[in-house]
Design an enzyme around this catalytic site. Structure first.
Site, PDB file in Angstrom:
ATOM      1  CG  ASP A   1      10.346 -10.157   6.930  1.00 40.72           C
ATOM      2  OD1 ASP A   1       9.371  -9.414   6.724  1.00 40.72           O
ATOM      3  OD2 ASP A   1      11.520  -9.865   6.628  1.00 40.72           O
TER       4      ASP A   1
ATOM      5  CG  HIS B   1      -3.378  -1.084   3.613  1.00 42.90           C
ATOM      6  ND1 HIS B   1      -3.382  -1.333   4.969  1.00 42.90           N
ATOM      7  CD2 HIS B   1      -3.093  -2.264   3.015  1.00 42.90           C
ATOM      8  CE1 HIS B   1      -3.092  -2.614   5.177  1.00 42.90           C
ATOM      9  NE2 HIS B   1      -2.918  -3.208   4.010  1.00 42.90           N
TER      10      HIS B   1
ATOM     11  CD  GLU C   1       0.108  -1.343   3.182  1.00 40.61           C
ATOM     12  OE1 GLU C   1       0.314  -2.312   2.411  1.00 40.61           O
ATOM     13  OE2 GLU C   1       0.190  -1.450   4.420  1.00 40.61           O
TER      14      GLU C   1
ATOM     15  CD  GLU D   1      -1.970  -5.742   6.299  1.00 44.29           C
ATOM     16  OE1 GLU D   1      -2.951  -5.876   5.529  1.00 44.29           O
ATOM     17  OE2 GLU D   1      -0.938  -5.125   5.978  1.00 44.29           O
TER      18      GLU D   1
ATOM     19  CG  HIS E   1      -5.792  -5.762   1.109  1.00 46.75           C
ATOM     20  ND1 HIS E   1      -6.288  -6.405   2.224  1.00 46.75           N
ATOM     21  CD2 HIS E   1      -4.520  -5.404   1.419  1.00 46.75           C
ATOM     22  CE1 HIS E   1      -5.346  -6.443   3.155  1.00 46.75           C
ATOM     23  NE2 HIS E   1      -4.260  -5.842   2.697  1.00 46.75           N
ATOM     24  CD  GLU E   2      -2.183  -4.013  -1.042  1.00 54.20           C
ATOM     25  OE1 GLU E   2      -1.819  -3.275  -0.101  1.00 54.20           O
ATOM     26  OE2 GLU E   2      -2.159  -5.256  -0.966  1.00 54.20           O
TER      27      GLU E   2
ATOM     28  CE1 TYR F   1      -3.105  -8.969   4.931  1.00 55.08           C
ATOM     29  CE2 TYR F   1      -1.791 -10.112   6.578  1.00 55.08           C
ATOM     30  CZ  TYR F   1      -1.873  -9.270   5.487  1.00 55.08           C
ATOM     31  OH  TYR F   1      -0.741  -8.737   4.948  1.00 55.08           O
TER      32      TYR F   1
HETATM   33  N1  BES Z   1       0.865  -4.469   3.797  1.00 49.30           N
HETATM   34  C1  BES Z   1       0.652  -5.755   3.256  1.00 49.30           C
HETATM   35  C2  BES Z   1       1.917  -6.477   2.922  1.00 49.30           C
HETATM   36  C3  BES Z   1       2.841  -6.695   4.105  1.00 49.30           C
HETATM   37  C4  BES Z   1       2.352  -6.965   5.378  1.00 49.30           C
HETATM   38  C5  BES Z   1       4.200  -6.637   3.909  1.00 49.30           C
HETATM   39  C6  BES Z   1       3.225  -7.145   6.445  1.00 49.30           C
HETATM   40  C7  BES Z   1       5.079  -6.819   4.966  1.00 49.30           C
HETATM   41  C8  BES Z   1       4.590  -7.068   6.239  1.00 49.30           C
HETATM   42  C9  BES Z   1      -0.266  -5.713   2.035  1.00 49.30           C
HETATM   43  O1  BES Z   1      -1.278  -4.764   2.136  1.00 49.30           O
HETATM   44  C10 BES Z   1      -0.967  -7.032   1.973  1.00 49.30           C
HETATM   45  O2  BES Z   1      -1.645  -7.341   2.903  1.00 49.30           O
HETATM   46  N2  BES Z   1      -0.795  -7.785   0.904  1.00 49.30           N
HETATM   47  C11 BES Z   1      -1.449  -9.058   0.716  1.00 49.30           C
HETATM   48  C12 BES Z   1      -2.616  -8.923  -0.196  1.00 49.30           C
HETATM   49  C13 BES Z   1      -3.929  -8.930   0.419  1.00 49.30           C
HETATM   50  C14 BES Z   1      -5.053  -8.939  -0.594  1.00 49.30           C
HETATM   51  C15 BES Z   1      -4.181  -9.877   1.510  1.00 49.30           C
HETATM   52  C16 BES Z   1      -0.492  -9.982   0.045  1.00 49.30           C
HETATM   53  O3  BES Z   1       0.576  -9.525  -0.367  1.00 49.30           O
HETATM   54  O4  BES Z   1      -0.784 -11.151  -0.107  1.00 49.30           O
HETATM   55 ZN    ZN Z   2      -2.615  -5.291   3.711  1.00 45.98          ZN
END
Ligand code: BES
Ligand code: ZN
Length: 618
Positions: free
Chosen positions: A389, A315, A287, A334, A311-312, A397
């Site tokens: 990570d 955010h 995002e 999330e 989703h993005e 989520y």
């Molecule tokens: N902000 C997240 C990605 C993220 C979270 C990166 C925690 C590093 C640490 C992004 O918004 C996200 O949630 N992406 C998801 C997609 C979503 C539709 C669930 C993904 O990448 O799968």
């Molecule tokens: Zn996210």
């Protein structure tokens, strides 16, 4: 310092039920000391050097002192080469100032300790990133869609900004930024800032981000990028060969913004553009403000996977405007975003689709509950001593969203929508701990309404593992029909070619295959493949579940496709579960290691790390 440590220890001893910001709000993933000095603005002056795989130049940090008399500034860094640190005198002249770089912690990197003269209002750090910086990926031309030019991109969340900028890398500090970025002259740089498509492609780009953002939202990419508008404030940046397909796929973006604004108040960031990354992008989306970074794996041709854009975009309220105070509170980002995403999807594509997506989300949540430790099945997760990570799962989520659906149900949509809108308005451009959220919800939702829930129930959702007994279960009428056919098929009563799947959407296929992938047999795989050509599907989510089933059943005709999938896609969520399943038999594991070796040069550092872990290659 001693007193603070004692206070923290006392706070922790009280347990999660009675904590304050003094303890739960401390960011254990940053060496920065936001109670002493905070950065207000960062100016970057950077060369993008593809040959050396380095960002090189300087970061100038404008500072505000919180505690007077402190003469040290502590920055986060990771694998940076620091060649010079200067501090500015009141007349603006920079002069070298002493600094030391601590020994590196594997997850957190090295604290950079800078001596700060009493009157210094800014410091300038001259540095270069490492070719293996954890927050950057450098792709050769043949790893891109167009195959003609190299590409680089950053991914800062959660704690990787420090691998390409020396800074206070904590969500608790918000900065504005500006930048001058130089690239090879045929390439274009873009950032999470004001990208001006009318600026010529000439190898030097200037950016301004006037709204204060946490460090994990600073983002940069450079490559052979073209732009096409979708509406007055939305557009797509992509490699030329991908641009048209992306514009078609994501053409509903403007309607999504309108829907979100109607529910939650104005979109405050000006433009909302999408940057389509090469397939090695390790996430689905990120995002980055004004410019979400998006995987090309969701360009399915039929808009079936565009909830990622919802989703993005969501955010822009939950996360970018109202931000988690630490990575322990990630569910505030999330969980709210997954909830808002679904509300946007309902507005644009209708209730049936929104319910299907909720139900699929619940499936993924239950799958992750079974995988993670009990303490990680709570919403607020103790992250002390852990790499963010490695603590990543669907829990923040889908359990976070489940809590909000539950509250919506208890208070009714009208009241709950007003509460969420008020929550965003009250905390815009601020950070929040889980405990501050609880206090706000208690005051604005629980105490203001006779009907509804009591505070301990909210705390149960947040601090206890799993779902409370009275958690509602999302149900999709469309899926009931799918489930019936699956049951008839697996019990042998219904032949594969008699399954009435002609009108199935991607979501119905995912429902069917999720259930089927539990215990597939080779004969069933053969029959389904003959009837529906699933090995050849171009939908990457369907392919993912189908390939899981193929590994479980050891259905060899799908293995060439599996290899091609693993080599061409680097999105963690799509490839890591496949390596995990392959690692479960010695023969498949050996095969997977060979495939991984071919794929590795095209993978992002995060994907490489996770895959190696699954394959025991560390
Ligand atoms: N902000 C997240 C990605 C993220 C979270 C990166 C925690 C590093 C640490 C992004 O918004 C996200 O949630 N992406 C998801 C997609 C979503 C539709 C669930 C993904 O990448 O799968
Ligand atoms: Zn996210």
């Amino acid at each position: 310092m001693k007193a603070l440590t004692a206070l923290l220890a006392a706070g922790l001893a009280l347990g999660a039920g009675s904590t304050t910001r003094a303890d739960t709000g401390r960011d254990v993933h940053s060496y920065a000391e936001p109670d002493k000095v905070v950065t207000e603005h960062i100016h970057l002056d950077l060369d993008v050097d593809f040959a050396a795989k380095q960002l090189r130049g300087s970061a100038t940090l404008s500072l505000k002192r919180i505690a007077s008399g402190d003469n040290q500034l502590v920055l986060d860094t990771r694998d940076l080469t620091i060649s010079k640190v200067e501090a500015a005198a009141p007349n603006g002249a920079f002069a070298p100032t002493p600094f030391t770089l601590d020994k590196a912690d594997p997850a957190l990197g090295s604290a950079l300790r800078i001596t700060l003269p009493a009157d210094a209002k800014s410091v300038k750090v001259t540095y270069a990133s490492s070719p293996t910086a954890s927050g950057l990926q450098w792709l050769s031309a043949n790893q891109t869609a167009g195959k003609k030019h190299p590409f680089m991109f950053s991914q800062a969340q959660a704690i990787h900004a420090r691998s390409f900028i020396p800074l206070q890398d904590t969500p608790q500090i918000r900065v504005t930024y500006s930048a001058v970025v130089r690239t090879p002259k045929e390439l274009r740089a873009v950032m999470s800032a004001d990208n001006d498509a009318s600026q010529p492609t000439n190898g030097e780009y200037k950016f301004k981000m006037p709204q204060p953002i946490p460090s994990y939202l600073i983002a940069i990419a450079a490559g052979d990028l073209a732009f096409k508008p979708m509406s007055a404030r939305t557009g797509v940046w992509a490699e030329p060969v991908t641009l048209d397909a992306a514009v078609k796929e994501f053409e509903d973006t403007e309607s999504m913004i309108v829907a979100a604004e109607k529910l939650y108040g104005p979109y405050v960031w000006g433009r909302y553009d999408l940057l389509i990354l090469p397939p090695s992008f390790p996430f689905g989306g990120m995002e980055n403000p004004r410019l979400s970074f998006i995987t090309p794996t969701v360009i399915a041709g039929d808009k079936s996977l565009v909830s990622l854009i919802a989703h993005e975009l969501a955010h822009s309220w939950s996360g970018n405007l109202v931000t988690n105070a630490t990575w322990r509170d990630l569910w505030l980002n999330e969980g709210f975003t997954t909830y808002v995403e679904n509300r946007i999807m309902e507005e644009i594509y209708g209730r049936d689709r929104a319910l299907m997506e909720q139900t699929l989300g619940r499936h993924d949540l239950l799958e992750d509950f079974a995988k993670v430790d009990e303490k990680d099945r709570a919403l607020a997760i103790d992250m002390t001593g852990r790499d963010p990570d490695e603590a990543f799962s669907r829990v923040p989520y889908d359990k976070g969203a489940a809590l909000l659906f539950y509250l919506e149900d208890k208070y009714g949509r009208d009241k709950f929508d007003a509460f969420v809108k008020g929550y965003f308005a009250a905390h815009k451009f601020k950070t929040l701990t889980t405990e501050e959220f609880i206090a706000y919800a208690d005051k604005e939702l629980i105490k203001k309404n006779q009907r509804g829930i009591k505070l301990p129930k909210l705390k149960e959702w947040i601090y206890q593992p799993g779902l409370p007994e009275d958690a509602p279960q999302p149900e999709s009428p469309a899926f009931e029909a799918v489930d019936k056919q699956l049951a008839s098929f697996t019990s042998g009563k219904l032949a594969a070619n008699k399954i009435k799947a002609k009108t199935w959407t991607t979501h119905e296929w995912l429902r069917f295959l999720n259930g089927f992938a539990d215990k597939p047999t080779v004969a069933q795989m053969q029959a389904l493949d003959a009837a529906f050509k699933l090995t050849q599907t171009g939908n990457n989510e369907i392919a993912h579940v189908w390939l899981r089933a193929a590994i479980k059943a050891d259905y060899k005709p799908a293995f060439p496709r599996l290899e091609q999938y693993l080599v061409s896609i680097g999105r963690r969520k799509l490839v890591i579960p496949l390596y995990n399943l392959l690692a479960q038999t010695p023969a498949n594991k050996a095969w997977a290691i060979e495939v991984f070796k071919k794929a590795e040069p095209g993978y992002h550092p995060l994907t490489i790390g996770s895959a190696k872990k699954e394959l025991g290659l560390n």
